[in-house]
Design a protein around this motif. Sequence first.
Motif, PDB file in Angstrom:
ATOM      1  N   THR A  39       0.811  -1.222   0.000  1.00 19.89           N
ATOM      2  CA  THR A  39       0.000   0.000   0.000  1.00 19.89           C
ATOM      3  C   THR A  39       0.838   1.263   0.000  1.00 19.89           C
ATOM      4  OG1 THR A  39      -0.120  -0.079   2.435  1.00 19.89           O
ATOM      5  CG2 THR A  39      -1.883  -1.164   1.190  1.00 19.89           C
ATOM      6  N   ARG A  40       2.102   1.181   0.426  1.00 21.08           N
ATOM      7  CA  ARG A  40       3.070   2.298   0.434  1.00 21.08           C
ATOM      8  C   ARG A  40       2.788   3.355   1.504  1.00 21.08           C
ATOM      9  NH1 ARG A  40       7.193   0.373  -2.255  1.00 21.08           N
ATOM     10  NH2 ARG A  40       8.003   2.510  -2.532  1.00 21.08           N
ATOM     11  N   SER A  41       1.543   3.533   1.917  1.00 20.37           N
ATOM     12  CA  SER A  41       1.233   4.484   2.987  1.00 20.37           C
ATOM     13  C   SER A  41      -0.092   4.089   3.620  1.00 20.37           C
ATOM     14  CB  SER A  41       1.147   5.920   2.446  1.00 20.37           C
ATOM     15  OG  SER A  41       0.084   6.053   1.516  1.00 20.37           O
ATOM     16  N   GLY A  42      -0.281   4.489   4.878  1.00 22.67           N
ATOM     17  CA  GLY A  42      -1.515   4.163   5.573  1.00 22.67           C
ATOM     18  C   GLY A  42      -1.369   4.387   7.072  1.00 22.67           C
ATOM     19  N   ALA A  43      -2.353   3.903   7.832  1.00 18.37           N
ATOM     20  CA  ALA A  43      -2.325   4.076   9.287  1.00 18.37           C
ATOM     21  C   ALA A  43      -3.086   2.923   9.929  1.00 18.37           C
ATOM     22  CB  ALA A  43      -2.939   5.411   9.687  1.00 18.37           C
ATOM     23  N   PHE A  44      -2.713   2.605  11.167  1.00 21.39           N
ATOM     24  CA  PHE A  44      -3.388   1.562  11.913  1.00 21.39           C
ATOM     25  C   PHE A  44      -3.145   1.799  13.404  1.00 21.39           C
ATOM     26  CE2 PHE A  44       0.540  -0.657  12.903  1.00 21.39           C
ATOM     27  CZ  PHE A  44       1.352  -0.342  11.829  1.00 21.39           C
ATOM     28  N   THR A  45      -3.927   1.080  14.230  1.00 15.76           N
ATOM     29  CA  THR A  45      -3.778   1.148  15.690  1.00 15.76           C
ATOM     30  C   THR A  45      -3.137  -0.144  16.162  1.00 15.76           C
ATOM     31  OG1 THR A  45      -5.748   2.526  15.853  1.00 15.76           O
ATOM     32  CG2 THR A  45      -4.972   1.495  17.869  1.00 15.76           C
ATOM     33  N   GLU A  46      -2.183  -0.017  17.088  1.00 16.88           N
ATOM     34  CA  GLU A  46      -1.451  -1.187  17.558  1.00 16.88           C
ATOM     35  C   GLU A  46      -1.200  -1.051  19.060  1.00 16.88           C
ATOM     36  OE1 GLU A  46       2.292  -3.549  15.749  1.00 16.88           O
ATOM     37  OE2 GLU A  46       2.760  -1.547  16.494  1.00 16.88           O
ATOM     38  N   LYS A  47      -1.244  -2.155  19.751  1.00 18.80           N
ATOM     39  CA  LYS A  47      -0.941  -2.139  21.177  1.00 18.80           C
ATOM     40  C   LYS A  47       0.550  -2.381  21.361  1.00 18.80           C
ATOM     41  CE  LYS A  47      -2.486  -4.033  25.612  1.00 18.80           C
ATOM     42  NZ  LYS A  47      -2.955  -2.713  26.081  1.00 18.80           N
ATOM     43  N   VAL A  48       1.226  -1.403  21.954  1.00 15.99           N
ATOM     44  CA  VAL A  48       2.656  -1.478  22.211  1.00 15.99           C
ATOM     45  C   VAL A  48       2.859  -1.407  23.721  1.00 15.99           C
ATOM     46  CG1 VAL A  48       4.910  -0.445  21.794  1.00 15.99           C
ATOM     47  CG2 VAL A  48       3.143  -0.351  20.010  1.00 15.99           C
ATOM     48  N   GLY A  49       3.248  -2.531  24.302  1.00 15.61           N
ATOM     49  CA  GLY A  49       3.389  -2.577  25.753  1.00 15.61           C
ATOM     50  C   GLY A  49       2.025  -2.433  26.404  1.00 15.61           C
ATOM     51  N   GLU A  50       1.879  -1.408  27.255  1.00 16.10           N
ATOM     52  CA  GLU A  50       0.616  -1.159  27.941  1.00 16.10           C
ATOM     53  C   GLU A  50      -0.204  -0.085  27.241  1.00 16.10           C
ATOM     54  OE1 GLU A  50      -0.453  -2.944  30.475  1.00 16.10           O
ATOM     55  OE2 GLU A  50       1.376  -4.137  30.384  1.00 16.10           O
ATOM     56  N   GLN A  51       0.284   0.428  26.109  1.00 11.66           N
ATOM     57  CA  GLN A  51      -0.381   1.535  25.428  1.00 11.66           C
ATOM     58  C   GLN A  51      -0.902   1.120  24.058  1.00 11.66           C
ATOM     59  OE1 GLN A  51       2.669   4.612  25.301  1.00 11.66           O
ATOM     60  NE2 GLN A  51       1.628   5.748  26.903  1.00 11.66           N
ATOM     61  N   ASN A  52      -2.052   1.696  23.697  1.00  8.41           N
ATOM     62  CA  ASN A  52      -2.520   1.628  22.323  1.00  8.41           C
ATOM     63  C   ASN A  52      -1.974   2.846  21.583  1.00  8.41           C
ATOM     64  OD1 ASN A  52      -4.065  -0.756  22.397  1.00  8.41           O
ATOM     65  ND2 ASN A  52      -5.750   0.323  23.395  1.00  8.41           N
ATOM     66  N   LYS A  53      -1.458   2.619  20.387  1.00  3.59           N
ATOM     67  CA  LYS A  53      -0.849   3.718  19.637  1.00  3.59           C
ATOM     68  C   LYS A  53      -1.451   3.821  18.241  1.00  3.59           C
ATOM     69  CE  LYS A  53       3.684   4.273  21.795  1.00  3.59           C
ATOM     70  NZ  LYS A  53       5.123   4.478  21.523  1.00  3.59           N
ATOM     71  N   LEU A  54      -1.571   5.082  17.786  1.00  8.53           N
ATOM     72  CA  LEU A  54      -1.886   5.349  16.385  1.00  8.53           C
ATOM     73  C   LEU A  54      -0.571   5.388  15.616  1.00  8.53           C
ATOM     74  CD1 LEU A  54      -4.603   8.148  16.576  1.00  8.53           C
ATOM     75  CD2 LEU A  54      -4.940   5.763  15.958  1.00  8.53           C
ATOM     76  N   ILE A  55      -0.463   4.628  14.538  1.00  5.89           N
ATOM     77  CA  ILE A  55       0.776   4.536  13.768  1.00  5.89           C
ATOM     78  C   ILE A  55       0.478   4.821  12.301  1.00  5.89           C
ATOM     79  CG2 ILE A  55       2.681   3.045  13.043  1.00  5.89           C
ATOM     80  CD1 ILE A  55       2.302   1.476  15.642  1.00  5.89           C
ATOM     81  N   ALA A  56       1.148   5.837  11.754  1.00  2.00           N
ATOM     82  CA  ALA A  56       1.072   6.128  10.315  1.00  2.00           C
ATOM     83  C   ALA A  56       2.401   5.735   9.682  1.00  2.00           C
ATOM     84  CB  ALA A  56       0.779   7.607  10.076  1.00  2.00           C
ATOM     85  N   TYR A  57       2.353   5.185   8.477  1.00  5.80           N
ATOM     86  CA  TYR A  57       3.580   4.746   7.816  1.00  5.80           C
ATOM     87  C   TYR A  57       3.607   5.226   6.361  1.00  5.80           C
ATOM     88  CZ  TYR A  57       0.631   1.177   5.610  1.00  5.80           C
ATOM     89  OH  TYR A  57      -0.342   0.548   4.894  1.00  5.80           O
TER      90      TYR A  57
END
Length: 582
Positions: A256-274
């Motif tokens: 897709t080359r670009s986009g965004a998703f939510t991911e649980k990192v450790g104890e936090q949920n994070k918004l991640i754009a790539y």
Amino acid sequence: MRTLIHKLADSSRAVEDRLTVRAHITIAFAAMIVVLVGALAAGAALVSYRNTSELVNTRLAAVASITAERLDRYMAIRQQEVHLFSKLEPLRGLWQGDRPSLRKALEQLQSSYSDFAWIGFAKPDGTVVAATGGMLEGASVAQRPWFRTGLHDVIVGDVHEAALLSSLLAKRADGEPHRFVDIALPVRDAEGTLLGVLGAHLDWQWAQNIIARTEATDEDADTTLMVMSKSGKVLVGAGMNSTRYAGERLATMLETRSGAFTEKVGEQNKLIAYVVGRGHREYQGLNWIVTASQPTAVALSAAAESAKNILLIGAGIGVLGIALAFLIARRISHPIHAITLEADRIGRASGPSMLPRQRGSLEVVQLTQALRSLLRRIGFAEERTKEAELRATENALQFKDDLSKLRRLADTDYLTELMNRRSFLAAANDAVEFALRYRRNIATLMIDIDHFKKINDTHGHHIGDIAIKTIAEIISNNIKSTDRAARFGGEEFVVLLREADEQTAQALGERIRRAVELAIIGEGETRLSATVSVGIALIADGDRDVQDMIERADQGLYVAKNTGRNRCFFMPASEDRGIRAA
């Protein structure tokens, strides 16, 4: 069961028979308030939450995209620098010449661009002929991937740890191993014969610096950036050298080359754009993946607070409406109906953009004010979005202007704004080739400031710079638009005259010499005069390129200097050949 249902219906009708019409209207009005205000508040809260989430994702995506573009643009510039260096005409004789001269040329390139940790030239068999700092000279790099690919084509290798150089370079302060990005390409002579491979190792620290600067200048301190290879290995960021993504997630990101998703990192949920880098110009890119992330609790805190407030406002209005419904049921029914109709028209093609003010009861007034405030906030959010789009357009235009200025700086001497040596030689070579092919006249003037060291020693380097700039302006004002003038270094200038014979060239040289002699140089209380010596030469049939004509003009300058200075001397082609023979 049927009997029970009938009994409940009879009981309900018995209760309705005991209630007044006002009670019925009050109950109906209260139910309407609860339903309408609750639905509007919940819908507005949901819209606000989603819009804020989209804005956060857009901002994170913009940060990741800008960072990926900076990385690709930096690599493209470094690749172009190495390529241009391999093509420089003055270096053609050094690739097979003596090792010290070639090493000096490579070290000059390295000193200009400090991110190059090592630059070397290896013969086709892999033996390093010359390198910066003398490192690996005489060693074999025949098995290194950059050398094997560089024998045939331009290569930009992905990030890797130092192998041969690890023991030769100074240890990093943080204890981490040195990491490089390789740039290599084949070097060939004029006939196309392979002479060897020019290789350069970029210290990966430059990418870490770009990420650090971007994080430091980003308005949101909770945003973190990460750079990964196309295999999902972390190149910059937390967990360096570990594999962050793999499998389906990695494949989706690369596709897709670009986009965004939510991911649980450790104890936090994070918004991640790539964003996956796309390269820049001739640089094809290495599919580096840049991610920008932010904790969901931080990113969407404003949205959650806004939704909470909207719901509280809706709940408060509903409770107040129920409390006052019994007293003002009849009067409030009509304004509520009017508000419902006007709200339904908002946003339609010919409908209004703001609710009209309603009167009749406190609930109606408060409801109208709350809805008008909500619409104003939505309008304000739309205006902020338009402003963000305008700023993005302005930034794009600024980038275009900055790029134009950088190109001009690359071809211009910083002090005099004349052409620099590199850009002059490129233009002069084209002009000389044209003159030799079509037998047209072309001349060169070599101009040097007399006793310039004495000016610097007596009056300081600032006055010396003013003298150089003043004489550069005199030269520019006395040549035609088709002629070219450049500062060759220090106090020396060179002028290329098109369609100029010996008489024209000498007349121009004398005019420049006289103008300099009459000029007053300095500033404040410091005033002085200066003179120049001028060497003149014309193109000759035996000239191989512009360097031969410049060399002859330089010999003329030498004669002018040694016969009294402040004069012009024309060096004929025949005398030039005699001097070479001697």
